[in-house]
Design a protein around this motif. Structure first.
Motif, PDB file in Angstrom:
ATOM      1  N   GLN A  38       0.802  -1.206   0.000  1.00  0.00           N
ATOM      2  CA  GLN A  38       0.000   0.000   0.000  1.00  0.00           C
ATOM      3  C   GLN A  38       0.850   1.279   0.000  1.00  0.00           C
ATOM      4  OE1 GLN A  38       0.142  -2.217   2.357  1.00  0.00           O
ATOM      5  NE2 GLN A  38       0.655  -1.259   4.335  1.00  0.00           N
ATOM      6  N   LYS A  39       2.124   1.179   0.432  1.00  0.00           N
ATOM      7  CA  LYS A  39       3.008   2.345   0.405  1.00  0.00           C
ATOM      8  C   LYS A  39       3.527   2.648  -1.005  1.00  0.00           C
ATOM      9  CE  LYS A  39       4.711   2.024   5.167  1.00  0.00           C
ATOM     10  NZ  LYS A  39       4.252   3.383   5.545  1.00  0.00           N
ATOM     11  N   ALA A  40       3.517   1.645  -1.854  1.00  0.00           N
ATOM     12  CA  ALA A  40       3.945   1.818  -3.245  1.00  0.00           C
ATOM     13  C   ALA A  40       3.099   0.904  -4.111  1.00  0.00           C
ATOM     14  CB  ALA A  40       5.424   1.507  -3.401  1.00  0.00           C
ATOM     15  N   PRO A  41       1.807   1.208  -4.254  1.00  0.00           N
ATOM     16  CA  PRO A  41       0.871   0.291  -4.922  1.00  0.00           C
ATOM     17  C   PRO A  41       1.226  -0.013  -6.378  1.00  0.00           C
ATOM     18  CG  PRO A  41      -0.108   2.462  -4.581  1.00  0.00           C
ATOM     19  CD  PRO A  41       1.152   2.447  -3.793  1.00  0.00           C
ATOM     20  N   ASN A  42       1.896   0.889  -7.036  1.00  0.00           N
ATOM     21  CA  ASN A  42       2.243   0.663  -8.446  1.00  0.00           C
ATOM     22  C   ASN A  42       3.699   0.244  -8.627  1.00  0.00           C
ATOM     23  OD1 ASN A  42      -0.354   1.422  -9.365  1.00  0.00           O
ATOM     24  ND2 ASN A  42       0.210   3.586  -9.165  1.00  0.00           N
ATOM     25  N   GLY A  43       4.388   0.029  -7.512  1.00  0.00           N
ATOM     26  CA  GLY A  43       5.800  -0.308  -7.595  1.00  0.00           C
ATOM     27  C   GLY A  43       6.043  -1.779  -7.888  1.00  0.00           C
ATOM     28  N   LYS A  44       7.149  -2.051  -8.562  1.00  0.00           N
ATOM     29  CA  LYS A  44       7.514  -3.431  -8.865  1.00  0.00           C
ATOM     30  C   LYS A  44       9.010  -3.510  -9.157  1.00  0.00           C
ATOM     31  CE  LYS A  44       6.604  -5.317 -12.857  1.00  0.00           C
ATOM     32  NZ  LYS A  44       5.894  -5.932 -14.012  1.00  0.00           N
ATOM     33  N   ALA A  45       9.649  -4.513  -8.600  1.00  0.00           N
ATOM     34  CA  ALA A  45      11.058  -4.777  -8.881  1.00  0.00           C
ATOM     35  C   ALA A  45      11.204  -6.274  -9.154  1.00  0.00           C
ATOM     36  CB  ALA A  45      11.938  -4.357  -7.708  1.00  0.00           C
ATOM     37  N   ILE A  46      12.190  -6.622  -9.961  1.00  0.00           N
ATOM     38  CA  ILE A  46      12.418  -8.028 -10.294  1.00  0.00           C
ATOM     39  C   ILE A  46      13.819  -8.419  -9.826  1.00  0.00           C
ATOM     40  CG2 ILE A  46      12.502  -9.765 -12.110  1.00  0.00           C
ATOM     41  CD1 ILE A  46      10.737  -7.965 -13.797  1.00  0.00           C
ATOM     42  N   ALA A  47      13.893  -9.452  -9.013  1.00  0.00           N
ATOM     43  CA  ALA A  47      15.179  -9.955  -8.531  1.00  0.00           C
ATOM     44  C   ALA A  47      15.532 -11.241  -9.274  1.00  0.00           C
ATOM     45  CB  ALA A  47      15.114 -10.215  -7.031  1.00  0.00           C
ATOM     46  N   PHE A  48      16.813 -11.423  -9.578  1.00  0.00           N
ATOM     47  CA  PHE A  48      17.314 -12.625 -10.248  1.00  0.00           C
ATOM     48  C   PHE A  48      18.374 -13.243  -9.337  1.00  0.00           C
ATOM     49  CE2 PHE A  48      16.015  -9.517 -13.400  1.00  0.00           C
ATOM     50  CZ  PHE A  48      15.194 -10.257 -14.245  1.00  0.00           C
ATOM     51  N   ILE A  49      18.119 -14.447  -8.864  1.00  0.00           N
ATOM     52  CA  ILE A  49      19.027 -15.104  -7.923  1.00  0.00           C
ATOM     53  C   ILE A  49      19.572 -16.397  -8.538  1.00  0.00           C
ATOM     54  CG2 ILE A  49      19.271 -16.124  -5.633  1.00  0.00           C
ATOM     55  CD1 ILE A  49      17.021 -14.398  -4.665  1.00  0.00           C
ATOM     56  N   ASN A  50      20.885 -16.521  -8.482  1.00  0.00           N
ATOM     57  CA  ASN A  50      21.548 -17.753  -8.919  1.00  0.00           C
ATOM     58  C   ASN A  50      22.240 -18.336  -7.689  1.00  0.00           C
ATOM     59  OD1 ASN A  50      23.281 -19.738  -9.959  1.00  0.00           O
ATOM     60  ND2 ASN A  50      23.465 -18.658 -11.918  1.00  0.00           N
ATOM     61  N   HIS A  51      21.613 -19.340  -7.089  1.00  0.00           N
ATOM     62  CA  HIS A  51      22.175 -19.933  -5.889  1.00  0.00           C
ATOM     63  C   HIS A  51      23.467 -20.691  -6.169  1.00  0.00           C
ATOM     64  CE1 HIS A  51      18.678 -18.894  -3.453  1.00  0.00           C
ATOM     65  NE2 HIS A  51      17.897 -19.340  -4.446  1.00  0.00           N
ATOM     66  N   LYS A  52      23.609 -21.181  -7.397  1.00  0.00           N
ATOM     67  CA  LYS A  52      24.797 -21.955  -7.740  1.00  0.00           C
ATOM     68  C   LYS A  52      26.035 -21.063  -7.817  1.00  0.00           C
ATOM     69  CE  LYS A  52      26.404 -25.426 -11.055  1.00  0.00           C
ATOM     70  NZ  LYS A  52      26.064 -26.198 -12.268  1.00  0.00           N
ATOM     71  N   SER A  53      25.906 -19.920  -8.520  1.00  0.00           N
ATOM     72  CA  SER A  53      27.045 -18.999  -8.642  1.00  0.00           C
ATOM     73  C   SER A  53      27.008 -17.895  -7.591  1.00  0.00           C
ATOM     74  CB  SER A  53      27.066 -18.361 -10.033  1.00  0.00           C
ATOM     75  OG  SER A  53      25.864 -17.640 -10.266  1.00  0.00           O
ATOM     76  N   GLN A  54      25.940 -17.902  -6.758  1.00  0.00           N
ATOM     77  CA  GLN A  54      25.767 -16.941  -5.670  1.00  0.00           C
ATOM     78  C   GLN A  54      25.808 -15.491  -6.193  1.00  0.00           C
ATOM     79  OE1 GLN A  54      28.605 -17.895  -2.535  1.00  0.00           O
ATOM     80  NE2 GLN A  54      27.329 -19.583  -1.832  1.00  0.00           N
ATOM     81  N   LEU A  55      24.950 -15.228  -7.145  1.00  0.00           N
ATOM     82  CA  LEU A  55      24.816 -13.893  -7.720  1.00  0.00           C
ATOM     83  C   LEU A  55      23.384 -13.410  -7.553  1.00  0.00           C
ATOM     84  CD1 LEU A  55      26.823 -14.276 -11.062  1.00  0.00           C
ATOM     85  CD2 LEU A  55      27.542 -13.047  -9.000  1.00  0.00           C
ATOM     86  N   VAL A  56      23.236 -12.107  -7.317  1.00  0.00           N
ATOM     87  CA  VAL A  56      21.904 -11.505  -7.195  1.00  0.00           C
ATOM     88  C   VAL A  56      21.880 -10.208  -7.997  1.00  0.00           C
ATOM     89  CG1 VAL A  56      20.166 -10.543  -5.644  1.00  0.00           C
ATOM     90  CG2 VAL A  56      21.589 -12.458  -4.878  1.00  0.00           C
ATOM     91  N   PHE A  57      20.891 -10.079  -8.892  1.00  0.00           N
ATOM     92  CA  PHE A  57      20.687  -8.861  -9.663  1.00  0.00           C
ATOM     93  C   PHE A  57      19.250  -8.391  -9.433  1.00  0.00           C
ATOM     94  CE2 PHE A  57      23.867 -11.256 -12.053  1.00  0.00           C
ATOM     95  CZ  PHE A  57      24.879 -10.314 -12.171  1.00  0.00           C
ATOM     96  N   VAL A  58      19.040  -7.088  -9.448  1.00  0.00           N
ATOM     97  CA  VAL A  58      17.699  -6.530  -9.290  1.00  0.00           C
ATOM     98  C   VAL A  58      17.468  -5.485 -10.365  1.00  0.00           C
ATOM     99  CG1 VAL A  58      16.149  -5.196  -7.814  1.00  0.00           C
ATOM    100  CG2 VAL A  58      17.603  -6.958  -6.821  1.00  0.00           C
ATOM    101  N   ASN A  59      16.332  -5.590 -11.018  1.00  0.00           N
ATOM    102  CA  ASN A  59      15.888  -4.560 -11.962  1.00  0.00           C
ATOM    103  C   ASN A  59      14.902  -3.654 -11.221  1.00  0.00           C
ATOM    104  OD1 ASN A  59      14.675  -2.985 -13.905  1.00  0.00           O
ATOM    105  ND2 ASN A  59      14.487  -4.620 -15.402  1.00  0.00           N
ATOM    106  N   PRO A  60      15.302  -2.395 -10.906  1.00  0.00           N
ATOM    107  CA  PRO A  60      14.473  -1.520 -10.084  1.00  0.00           C
ATOM    108  C   PRO A  60      13.614  -0.541 -10.885  1.00  0.00           C
ATOM    109  CG  PRO A  60      16.644  -0.584 -10.237  1.00  0.00           C
ATOM    110  CD  PRO A  60      16.626  -1.788 -11.149  1.00  0.00           C
TER     111      PRO A  60
END
Length: 251
Positions: free
Chosen positions: A159-181
């Protein structure tokens, strides 16, 4: 009246000094000199420079000329014609001086153009290098995102950001995290988004999430149970501001 700019750009003053202009152009230049005081001053300076260069470049006549002059002094009746060799020598010296000056001006212009071209080439090469660096970085990130081991997670705003959206990409094998904000609302300059991992009830900082980038690399946290996005003061916080939580997703 012929324009001052045309006279200067085409070197008509130099040609006028050496007597190489047609009768029509000679008349046009003389009219311009009479009517344009600044052009006349420029001409006077040029004429003085040419005379100085002519004297500096003057060729010392051979000894035989000196002997002929002595003979002329002894024979007054042919005095008028005895100065011809000196006049010719002085004329050649003047022409040589004018040519040298003209070539010097052209050389200076060419050197200036070369320096400008080298600067432009250097700037262009720098831009190419920056684009190549950005391309390699983007290609590397896309390769990581498209990896079959990557798990995409969508963080929808509450409710604080009703139109907000971010996408996270997690690779547990290579231990990498990316986020598209890019789907998040833009914050004031004194605020920033920050991502947290929930590990056994403890919120661990993964890093701030600026919205001016396509992909943001975050710290990978092992055994994380969820991702949590909060709004924090610019620069981030050591502990999450729970009341500013705008999104979370179970991993």
């Amino acid at each position: 009246m012929m324009e001052k700019k045309k006279i200067l750009e085409e070197g008509l003053l130099e040609l006028y000094l050496t007597g190489e202009l047609s009768e029509e152009l000679t008349t046009a230049v003389e009219d311009a000199l009479k009517q344009d005081e600044s052009l006349k001053e420029h001409f006077d300076v040029l004429e003085a420079d040419f005379e100085r260069m002519g004297m500096e470049q003057a060729i010392t006549p051979p000894l035989i000329v000196k002997e002929r002059i002595k003979n002329v002094i002894r024979q007054p009746e042919i005095k008028k014609t005895s100065w011809l060799p000196l006049s010719i020598a002085a004329g050649f010296a003047l022409v040589f001086g004018l040519s040298t000056f003209w070539l010097y001006v052209k050389w200076q212009d060419a050197e200036s153009d070369l320096n400008t071209l080298q600067l432009q080439t250097s700037q262009l090469q720098q831009q190419v290098d920056e684009l190549e660096s950005e391309f390699r970085l983007t290609a590397n990130r896309l390769e990581n995102i498209n990896n079959p081991d990557v798990v995409p997670l969508v963080l929808y705003g509450n409710q604080k950001a009703p139109n907000g959206k971010a996408i996270a990409f997690i690779n547990h094998k290579s231990q990498l995290v990316f986020v598209n904000p890019k789907g998040l609302p833009v914050l004031p300059k004194d605020k920033t988004y920050q991502m947290w991992s929930d590990v056994n009830g403890e919120m661990i900082n993964m890093g701030v999430v600026p919205t001016d980038k396509e992909l943001v690399t975050l710290k990978y946290i092992e055994n994380a149970e969820s991702l949590n996005l909060t709004v924090e003061p610019a620069g981030g916080s050591e502990h999450p501001t729970v009341e500013e939580l705008i999104s979370n997703v179970i991993i």
